[in-house]
Design an enzyme around this catalytic site. Structure first.
Site, PDB file in Angstrom:
ATOM      1  N   ILE A   1     -19.489  -1.028  -3.060  1.00  0.00           N
ATOM      2  CA  ILE A   1     -19.035  -1.741  -1.868  1.00  0.00           C
ATOM      3  C   ILE A   1     -18.780  -0.727  -0.761  1.00  0.00           C
ATOM      4  CG2 ILE A   1     -17.314  -3.387  -0.979  1.00  0.00           C
ATOM      5  CD1 ILE A   1     -19.015  -4.396  -3.412  1.00  0.00           C
TER       6      ILE A   1
ATOM      7  N   TYR B   1     -12.095   7.280 -14.680  1.00  0.00           N
ATOM      8  CA  TYR B   1     -12.283   6.020 -13.938  1.00  0.00           C
ATOM      9  C   TYR B   1     -12.860   4.952 -14.868  1.00  0.00           C
ATOM     10  CZ  TYR B   1     -13.566   2.977  -9.981  1.00  0.00           C
ATOM     11  OH  TYR B   1     -13.677   1.918  -9.095  1.00  0.00           O
TER      12      TYR B   1
ATOM     13  N   LYS C   1     -10.900   1.555 -15.862  1.00  0.00           N
ATOM     14  CA  LYS C   1     -11.425   0.235 -15.496  1.00  0.00           C
ATOM     15  C   LYS C   1     -11.764  -0.597 -16.741  1.00  0.00           C
ATOM     16  CE  LYS C   1     -11.033   0.548 -11.013  1.00  0.00           C
ATOM     17  NZ  LYS C   1     -10.114  -0.301 -10.251  1.00  0.00           N
TER      18      LYS C   1
ATOM     19  N   THR D   1     -16.802   0.839   1.479  1.00  0.00           N
ATOM     20  CA  THR D   1     -15.392   1.034   1.833  1.00  0.00           C
ATOM     21  C   THR D   1     -15.154   2.539   2.005  1.00  0.00           C
ATOM     22  OG1 THR D   1     -14.590   1.424  -0.405  1.00  0.00           O
ATOM     23  CG2 THR D   1     -14.752  -0.879   0.284  1.00  0.00           C
TER      24      THR D   1
ATOM     25  N   ASN E   1      -5.104  -4.552  -6.815  1.00  0.00           N
ATOM     26  CA  ASN E   1      -6.353  -3.959  -6.354  1.00  0.00           C
ATOM     27  C   ASN E   1      -6.291  -2.459  -6.102  1.00  0.00           C
ATOM     28  OD1 ASN E   1      -9.007  -4.121  -4.670  1.00  0.00           O
ATOM     29  ND2 ASN E   1      -7.463  -3.302  -3.241  1.00  0.00           N
TER      30      ASN E   1
ATOM     31  N   ASP F   1       0.857  -1.194   0.000  1.00  0.00           N
ATOM     32  CA  ASP F   1       0.000   0.000   0.000  1.00  0.00           C
ATOM     33  C   ASP F   1       0.889   1.238   0.000  1.00  0.00           C
ATOM     34  OD1 ASP F   1      -3.269   0.253   0.771  1.00  0.00           O
ATOM     35  OD2 ASP F   1      -2.099   2.104   0.971  1.00  0.00           O
TER      36      ASP F   1
HETATM   37  N1  LIG Z   1     -15.655   0.544  -3.156  1.00  0.00           N
HETATM   38  C1  LIG Z   1     -16.316   0.333  -4.285  1.00  0.00           C
HETATM   39  O1  LIG Z   1     -17.537   0.539  -4.369  1.00  0.00           O
HETATM   40  C2  LIG Z   1     -15.596  -0.182  -5.491  1.00  0.00           C
HETATM   41  C3  LIG Z   1     -16.368  -0.610  -6.568  1.00  0.00           C
HETATM   42  C4  LIG Z   1     -15.734  -1.112  -7.690  1.00  0.00           C
HETATM   43  C5  LIG Z   1     -14.364  -1.174  -7.733  1.00  0.00           C
HETATM   44  N2  LIG Z   1     -13.641  -0.723  -6.675  1.00  0.00           N
HETATM   45  C6  LIG Z   1     -12.185  -0.810  -6.779  1.00  0.00           C
HETATM   46  O2  LIG Z   1     -11.692  -1.566  -5.697  1.00  0.00           O
HETATM   47  C7  LIG Z   1     -10.353  -1.170  -5.426  1.00  0.00           C
HETATM   48  C8  LIG Z   1     -10.206  -0.895  -3.950  1.00  0.00           C
HETATM   49  O3  LIG Z   1     -11.097   0.131  -3.606  1.00  0.00           O
HETATM   50  P1  LIG Z   1     -11.643   0.352  -2.126  1.00  0.00           P
HETATM   51  O4  LIG Z   1     -13.071   0.699  -2.266  1.00  0.00           O
HETATM   52  O5  LIG Z   1     -11.243  -0.751  -1.254  1.00  0.00           O
HETATM   53  O6  LIG Z   1     -10.859   1.705  -1.781  1.00  0.00           O
HETATM   54  P2  LIG Z   1     -10.074   2.197  -0.475  1.00  0.00           P
HETATM   55  O7  LIG Z   1      -9.875   3.638  -0.698  1.00  0.00           O
HETATM   56  O8  LIG Z   1     -10.749   1.712   0.756  1.00  0.00           O
HETATM   57  O9  LIG Z   1      -8.668   1.417  -0.604  1.00  0.00           O
HETATM   58  C9  LIG Z   1      -7.753   1.702  -1.627  1.00  0.00           C
HETATM   59  C10 LIG Z   1      -6.351   1.468  -1.099  1.00  0.00           C
HETATM   60  O10 LIG Z   1      -5.433   1.696  -2.178  1.00  0.00           O
HETATM   61  C11 LIG Z   1      -4.339   2.437  -1.668  1.00  0.00           C
HETATM   62  N3  LIG Z   1      -3.706   3.190  -2.755  1.00  0.00           N
HETATM   63  C12 LIG Z   1      -4.159   4.323  -3.366  1.00  0.00           C
HETATM   64  N4  LIG Z   1      -3.286   4.729  -4.298  1.00  0.00           N
HETATM   65  C13 LIG Z   1      -2.253   3.852  -4.281  1.00  0.00           C
HETATM   66  C14 LIG Z   1      -1.050   3.739  -5.013  1.00  0.00           C
HETATM   67  N5  LIG Z   1      -0.707   4.648  -5.944  1.00  0.00           N
HETATM   68  N6  LIG Z   1      -0.226   2.705  -4.753  1.00  0.00           N
HETATM   69  C15 LIG Z   1      -0.554   1.798  -3.796  1.00  0.00           C
HETATM   70  N7  LIG Z   1      -1.667   1.852  -3.058  1.00  0.00           N
HETATM   71  C16 LIG Z   1      -2.518   2.872  -3.300  1.00  0.00           C
HETATM   72  C17 LIG Z   1      -4.935   3.352  -0.601  1.00  0.00           C
HETATM   73  O11 LIG Z   1      -3.937   3.818   0.304  1.00  0.00           O
HETATM   74  C18 LIG Z   1      -5.959   2.425   0.035  1.00  0.00           C
HETATM   75  O12 LIG Z   1      -5.406   1.694   1.114  1.00  0.00           O
HETATM   76  C19 LIG Z   1     -10.060   0.032  -6.322  1.00  0.00           C
HETATM   77  O13 LIG Z   1      -9.359  -0.414  -7.471  1.00  0.00           O
HETATM   78  C20 LIG Z   1     -11.462   0.507  -6.709  1.00  0.00           C
HETATM   79  O14 LIG Z   1     -11.471   1.179  -7.940  1.00  0.00           O
HETATM   80  C21 LIG Z   1     -14.217  -0.235  -5.548  1.00  0.00           C
END
Ligand SMILES: NC(=O)c1ccc[n+]([C@@H]2O[C@H](COP(=O)([O-])OP(=O)(O)OC[C@H]3O[C@@H](n4cnc5c(N)ncnc54)[C@H](O)[C@@H]3O)[C@@H](O)[C@H]2O)c1
Length: 251
Positions: free
Chosen positions: A188, A155, A159, A190, A89, A36
């Protein structure tokens, strides 16, 4: 599913979906590299895993930086002696805006992390895995990788790119012992989503056929299935984990 002693890597493992994935992998006996950009969040997840009797090590990584990513893979191999699984991720969600209002800087940042980051991780992981002739990779895409998310050109483009990268690599590595799949989560619960204004969050919630967002754990269990040999004939798949969101929007 016997996973004990295997080695798995998760990027963006300090929070949300990545955290749940790392915790679930460790609960199944996988030695986990928590990657991370946030040291405090990553170290907290490692402590949490250790407190539950699992094994994990933190490595700080900016997935948009090619040297960081190579160091992350080297760290996994040097620390635990290999790399069986990778969950790419890490991702960010930019400001909502019409395309003509998106600055080049914002576009580049989002594409660098959400798309180039996955490319760089896969490039380094595959360089290692192809030498051993074994490995399984899951990339986090999104339902925005399959249809447009409103006011989110960068975005959505990133994606869609992750879906394309996954399918292309799955084809090219299918005869090399390496499977590559993607997940397409819907909404989700988060920190990424909880930071949005309540009104917007409620609008999205009403669009969900199950009338609720998913949990990070509901995503993590699907990731574990795709990483493990339980899905041994699955490659190039993009698994929608969205409470029916994509089906509703097709009507
Ligand atoms: N939450 C949703 O509804 C949702 C839906 C579809 C897809 N996603 C995807 O799921 C993945 C995780 O999202 P989440 O909701 O858990 O978000 P989140 O913000 O809770 O977690 C993302 C993590 O990625 C880390 N991060 C950010 N930039 C970074 C970088 N340059 N290098 C390394 N780490 C980095 C952050 O520090 C954080 O810990 C993402 O790719 C997001 O696009 C999320």
């Amino acid at each position: 599913m016997v996973l004990t002693g295997r080695v798995g890597l998760v990027t963006g493992a300090g929070s949300g979906i990545g955290r749940a994935s790392a915790v679930m992998m460790a609960a199944h006996g996988i030695k986990v590299i928590v990657g991370d950009i946030s040291t405090s969040d990553g170290e907290r997840v490692c402590s949490e895993i250790a407190a539950s009797g699992g094994e994990a090590m933190f490595k700080r990584v900016d997935v948009a930086n090619i040297d960081d990513v190579q160091e992350l893979i080297d760290f996994a191999v040097n620390t635990y002696g290999g790399l069986d699984f990778a969950h790419n991720n890490a991702g960010v969600f930019g400001k909502l805006a019409l395309l003509h209002e998106v600055s080049l800087e914002d576009w580049v940042r989002e594409l660098s992390i959400d798309l180039t980051g996955v490319f760089l991780c896969m490039k380094a992981e595959l360089s290692y895995m192809v030498r051993r002739g074994v490995g399984s990779i899951v990339n986090t895409a999104s339902t925005a990788g399959l249809k447009a998310a409103p006011l989110s050109a960068a975005y959505t483009a990133a994606k869609h790119g992750v879906v394309g990268l996954t399918r292309s690599a799955a084809l090219d590595y299918a005869d090399k012992g390496i499977r590559i799949n993607a997940i397409a989560p819907g909404m989700i619960e988060t920190p990424l989503n909880l930071s949005m204004p309540k009104e917007e969050f409620d609008t999205y919630k009403r669009m969900m056929p199950m009338l609720r967002p998913g949990t990070p754990e509901e995503i993590a269990s699907a990731v574990l299935f795709l990483l493990s040999d339980d899905s041994s004939f699955t490659t190039g798949a993009v698994l929608e984990i969205d409470g029916g969101f994509m089906q509703a929007s097709r009507q």
